[in-house]
Design a protein around this motif. Structure first.
Motif, PDB file in Angstrom:
ATOM      1  N   GLY A 227      29.726  48.551  93.659  1.00 52.47           N
ATOM      2  CA  GLY A 227      28.998  47.876  92.581  1.00 52.47           C
ATOM      3  C   GLY A 227      29.785  46.723  91.984  1.00 52.47           C
ATOM      4  O   GLY A 227      29.219  45.672  91.661  1.00 52.47           O
ATOM      5  N   ALA A 228      31.112  46.885  91.837  1.00 50.96           N
ATOM      6  CA  ALA A 228      31.949  45.832  91.265  1.00 50.96           C
ATOM      7  C   ALA A 228      32.023  44.625  92.198  1.00 50.96           C
ATOM      8  O   ALA A 228      31.940  43.472  91.749  1.00 50.96           O
ATOM      9  CB  ALA A 228      33.351  46.372  90.986  1.00 50.96           C
ATOM     10  N   VAL A 229      32.181  44.873  93.486  1.00 52.21           N
ATOM     11  CA  VAL A 229      32.273  43.765  94.450  1.00 52.21           C
ATOM     12  C   VAL A 229      30.956  42.993  94.512  1.00 52.21           C
ATOM     13  O   VAL A 229      30.952  41.763  94.667  1.00 52.21           O
ATOM     14  CB  VAL A 229      32.663  44.294  95.846  1.00 52.21           C
ATOM     15  N   ASN A 230      29.834  43.699  94.381  1.00 54.67           N
ATOM     16  CA  ASN A 230      28.515  43.056  94.447  1.00 54.67           C
ATOM     17  C   ASN A 230      27.951  42.727  93.059  1.00 54.67           C
ATOM     18  O   ASN A 230      26.739  42.595  92.902  1.00 54.67           O
ATOM     19  CB  ASN A 230      27.537  43.958  95.203  1.00 54.67           C
ATOM     20  N   PHE A 231      28.822  42.573  92.093  1.00 54.81           N
ATOM     21  CA  PHE A 231      28.424  42.285  90.707  1.00 54.81           C
ATOM     22  C   PHE A 231      27.725  40.927  90.634  1.00 54.81           C
ATOM     23  O   PHE A 231      28.311  39.900  90.969  1.00 54.81           O
ATOM     24  CB  PHE A 231      29.674  42.274  89.827  1.00 54.81           C
ATOM     25  N   PHE A 232      26.479  40.895  90.169  1.00 55.42           N
ATOM     26  CA  PHE A 232      25.751  39.628  90.092  1.00 55.42           C
ATOM     27  C   PHE A 232      24.808  39.539  88.893  1.00 55.42           C
ATOM     28  O   PHE A 232      24.895  38.605  88.100  1.00 55.42           O
ATOM     29  CB  PHE A 232      24.955  39.392  91.379  1.00 55.42           C
ATOM     30  N   THR A 233      23.888  40.505  88.778  1.00 55.84           N
ATOM     31  CA  THR A 233      22.818  40.399  87.780  1.00 55.84           C
ATOM     32  C   THR A 233      23.346  40.196  86.372  1.00 55.84           C
ATOM     33  O   THR A 233      22.890  39.310  85.634  1.00 55.84           O
ATOM     34  CB  THR A 233      21.922  41.646  87.821  1.00 55.84           C
ATOM     35  N   TRP A 234      24.333  41.004  85.982  1.00 52.14           N
ATOM     36  CA  TRP A 234      24.866  40.902  84.622  1.00 52.14           C
ATOM     37  C   TRP A 234      25.585  39.570  84.413  1.00 52.14           C
ATOM     38  O   TRP A 234      25.485  38.964  83.341  1.00 52.14           O
ATOM     39  CB  TRP A 234      25.799  42.064  84.331  1.00 52.14           C
ATOM     40  N   ALA A 235      26.298  39.101  85.441  1.00 57.60           N
ATOM     41  CA  ALA A 235      26.989  37.813  85.330  1.00 57.60           C
ATOM     42  C   ALA A 235      25.984  36.689  85.162  1.00 57.60           C
ATOM     43  O   ALA A 235      26.182  35.761  84.368  1.00 57.60           O
ATOM     44  CB  ALA A 235      27.848  37.578  86.566  1.00 57.60           C
ATOM     45  N   LYS A 236      24.893  36.762  85.895  1.00 65.99           N
ATOM     46  CA  LYS A 236      23.852  35.729  85.825  1.00 65.99           C
ATOM     47  C   LYS A 236      23.151  35.739  84.473  1.00 65.99           C
ATOM     48  O   LYS A 236      22.862  34.683  83.900  1.00 65.99           O
ATOM     49  CB  LYS A 236      22.828  35.955  86.946  1.00 65.99           C
ATOM     50  N   MET A 237      22.889  36.927  83.932  1.00 65.04           N
ATOM     51  CA  MET A 237      22.182  37.031  82.656  1.00 65.04           C
ATOM     52  C   MET A 237      23.071  36.641  81.479  1.00 65.04           C
ATOM     53  O   MET A 237      22.588  36.113  80.481  1.00 65.04           O
ATOM     54  CB  MET A 237      21.653  38.458  82.472  1.00 65.04           C
ATOM     55  N   PHE A 238      24.361  36.903  81.575  1.00 57.53           N
ATOM     56  CA  PHE A 238      25.270  36.552  80.486  1.00 57.53           C
ATOM     57  C   PHE A 238      25.677  35.083  80.533  1.00 57.53           C
ATOM     58  O   PHE A 238      26.186  34.543  79.550  1.00 57.53           O
ATOM     59  CB  PHE A 238      26.513  37.442  80.525  1.00 57.53           C
ATOM     60  N   SER A 239      25.497  34.447  81.670  1.00 54.34           N
ATOM     61  CA  SER A 239      25.841  33.030  81.801  1.00 54.34           C
ATOM     62  C   SER A 239      24.888  32.389  82.794  1.00 54.34           C
ATOM     63  O   SER A 239      25.072  32.510  84.010  1.00 54.34           O
ATOM     64  CB  SER A 239      27.293  32.866  82.269  1.00 54.34           C
ATOM     65  N   ALA A 240      23.847  31.705  82.267  1.00 55.19           N
ATOM     66  CA  ALA A 240      22.833  31.119  83.144  1.00 55.19           C
ATOM     67  C   ALA A 240      23.429  30.080  84.084  1.00 55.19           C
ATOM     68  O   ALA A 240      22.998  29.932  85.230  1.00 55.19           O
ATOM     69  CB  ALA A 240      21.723  30.494  82.299  1.00 55.19           C
ATOM     70  N   GLN A 241      24.428  29.352  83.621  1.00 54.71           N
ATOM     71  CA  GLN A 241      25.131  28.382  84.445  1.00 54.71           C
ATOM     72  C   GLN A 241      26.462  28.972  84.885  1.00 54.71           C
ATOM     73  O   GLN A 241      27.167  29.587  84.084  1.00 54.71           O
ATOM     74  CB  GLN A 241      25.362  27.073  83.659  1.00 54.71           C
ATOM     75  N   ILE A 242      26.792  28.789  86.132  1.00 58.92           N
ATOM     76  CA  ILE A 242      28.026  29.367  86.659  1.00 58.92           C
ATOM     77  C   ILE A 242      29.238  28.808  85.927  1.00 58.92           C
ATOM     78  O   ILE A 242      29.323  27.609  85.658  1.00 58.92           O
ATOM     79  CB  ILE A 242      28.140  29.106  88.182  1.00 58.92           C
ATOM     80  N   SER A 243      30.157  29.693  85.553  1.00 59.02           N
ATOM     81  CA  SER A 243      31.363  29.285  84.831  1.00 59.02           C
ATOM     82  C   SER A 243      32.494  30.223  85.204  1.00 59.02           C
ATOM     83  O   SER A 243      32.278  31.329  85.707  1.00 59.02           O
ATOM     84  CB  SER A 243      31.132  29.317  83.318  1.00 59.02           C
ATOM     85  N   ALA A 244      33.702  29.798  84.947  1.00 58.50           N
ATOM     86  CA  ALA A 244      34.872  30.606  85.287  1.00 58.50           C
ATOM     87  C   ALA A 244      34.925  31.894  84.485  1.00 58.50           C
ATOM     88  O   ALA A 244      35.562  32.862  84.900  1.00 58.50           O
ATOM     89  CB  ALA A 244      36.146  29.788  85.051  1.00 58.50           C
ATOM     90  N   THR A 245      34.248  31.940  83.349  1.00 59.14           N
ATOM     91  CA  THR A 245      34.299  33.123  82.491  1.00 59.14           C
ATOM     92  C   THR A 245      33.636  34.325  83.128  1.00 59.14           C
ATOM     93  O   THR A 245      34.155  35.445  83.063  1.00 59.14           O
ATOM     94  CB  THR A 245      33.621  32.824  81.138  1.00 59.14           C
ATOM     95  N   THR A 246      32.485  34.116  83.753  1.00 58.12           N
ATOM     96  CA  THR A 246      31.705  35.246  84.281  1.00 58.12           C
ATOM     97  C   THR A 246      31.484  35.188  85.784  1.00 58.12           C
ATOM     98  O   THR A 246      30.818  36.058  86.330  1.00 58.12           O
ATOM     99  CB  THR A 246      30.325  35.291  83.594  1.00 58.12           C
ATOM    100  N   VAL A 247      32.018  34.196  86.476  1.00 59.28           N
ATOM    101  CA  VAL A 247      31.747  34.056  87.908  1.00 59.28           C
ATOM    102  C   VAL A 247      32.303  35.236  88.697  1.00 59.28           C
ATOM    103  O   VAL A 247      33.380  35.754  88.416  1.00 59.28           O
ATOM    104  CB  VAL A 247      32.333  32.728  88.450  1.00 59.28           C
ATOM    105  N   THR A 248      31.540  35.689  89.662  1.00 59.71           N
ATOM    106  CA  THR A 248      31.947  36.723  90.609  1.00 59.71           C
ATOM    107  C   THR A 248      31.659  36.200  92.014  1.00 59.71           C
ATOM    108  O   THR A 248      30.909  35.228  92.165  1.00 59.71           O
ATOM    109  CB  THR A 248      31.182  38.034  90.370  1.00 59.71           C
ATOM    110  N   PRO A 249      32.213  36.802  93.050  1.00 63.92           N
ATOM    111  CA  PRO A 249      31.956  36.293  94.404  1.00 63.92           C
ATOM    112  C   PRO A 249      30.480  36.184  94.760  1.00 63.92           C
ATOM    113  O   PRO A 249      30.062  35.199  95.378  1.00 63.92           O
ATOM    114  CB  PRO A 249      32.674  37.320  95.289  1.00 63.92           C
ATOM    115  N   VAL A 250      29.674  37.177  94.376  1.00 64.50           N
ATOM    116  CA  VAL A 250      28.243  37.116  94.702  1.00 64.50           C
ATOM    117  C   VAL A 250      27.559  36.013  93.907  1.00 64.50           C
ATOM    118  O   VAL A 250      26.674  35.317  94.424  1.00 64.50           O
ATOM    119  CB  VAL A 250      27.578  38.476  94.432  1.00 64.50           C
TER     120      VAL A 250
END
Length: 305
Positions: A227-250
């Motif tokens: 789940g951690a490696v495939n982390f996406f939905t929460w990162a996308k919802m907390f930051s609509a635009q990609i940023s270093a704060t919430t970016v994950t590989p997925v």
């Protein structure tokens, strides 16, 4: 093997093998192939692919945003894993001990897992972490913790930790049920014998419960890792635009393939399908490596009870 048996095996396994090859094997092999090419769009025919060898991989591992994404999932895995699995195990032990209202508490803790991740993350960002009237602000203020009440969990400074806390607490019920199922299969007479021998609750947990749910713990850690490696939905919802704060590989993969980009230029409007495929292959390798490491460190041990 007799001809009749071979025909029986082929008849029963044939459809499953064909489905596996069509649904899993072909996309996997195609993704690996795509990772060695520069591809203008995800729907581009192979005639427009440009072979670049390992350029996508070298570019990926020299990209600061991708390296930051690896750092982020490391923190999600370690900090979030300790928080989630630790609390889940604690709640499972308390509920299995025969606490009053067991069914209610089990359902209440699991309830967030029945809510869609998009809706749940929206609730955290818009209601719980709202700096004006959010639940966190109200709760901390009522407890006299003014410093915590003033924290804006959706600001760039605290956004990652706000995301991690909400994700960990949202996943708590799922892992609690896994541990609870493992604990409840342990015969009660073992605990009764230990109690008669003078073992207190803490001793019973470390000497009986934890060793007897070793396999369950390994499963929980493996599922959390995936789940951690495939982390996406929460990162996308907390930051609509990609940023270093919430970016994950997925999240970075999504940005590369669909060209989400942003005004800061960390994403880019041009799609990079080959680069995205390289990220996908890397994620798969990370999951496999993590799986083998966990199985080596947490070897399966047979206990009889």
């Amino acid at each position: 093997m007799k001809k009749r048996n071979r025909l029986f095996v082929a008849t029963n396994l044939g459809p499953a093998v064909i489905c596996f090859l069509a649904i899993f094997a072909y996309p996997l092999l195609r993704t690996i192939l795509m990772s060695f090419y520069k591809i203008p769009a995800i729907s581009s025919p192979m005639s427009k692919w440009e072979f670049v060898g390992f350029a996508n991989y070298s570019s990926m591992f020299t990209n600061s945003l991708f390296l930051t994404s690896l750092k982020n999932i490391s923190r999600i895995w370690l900090v979030g894993g300790v928080l989630t699995i630790g609390l889940a195990l604690m709640y499972a032990v308390i509920i299995a001990s025969g606490v009053k209202g067991k069914s209610f508490w089990r359902s209440a803790i699991y309830l967030p897992n029945t809510v869609n991740a998009v809706a749940l993350s929206t609730m955290w960002t818009q209601y719980v972490f709202n700096i004006k009237y959010g639940l966190s602000k109200t709760l901390f203020a009522s407890l006299g913790l003014t410093a915590l009440a003033k924290i804006n969990w959706t600001s760039p400074t605290y956004l990652f930790w706000g995301m991690l806390i909400s994700y960990a607490l949202g996943s708590l019920g799922y892992f609690m049920l896994i541990f609870l199922a493992g604990i409840e299969r342990i015969p009660k007479d073992i605990y009764e014998s230990a109690t008669l021998d003078g073992a207190n609750a803490w001793t019973r947990f470390w000497q009986l419960t934890f060793p007897l749910i070793r396999d369950v713990t390994r499963t929980a850690v493996t599922l959390w890792t995936i789940g951690a490696v495939n982390f996406f939905t929460w990162a996308k919802m907390f930051s609509a635009q990609i940023s270093a704060t919430t970016v994950t590989p997925v999240y970075y993969l999504y940005d590369q393939i669909f060209g989400a980009g942003n005004k800061a230029g960390v994403g880019g409007a041009n799609t990079d399908v080959g680069g995205g495929a390289a990220i996908g292959v890397t994620i798969a390798v990370i999951v496999l490596v993590a799986y083998f490491i966990l199985n080596h460190l947490m070897k399966k041990e047979a206990y009889e009870y």
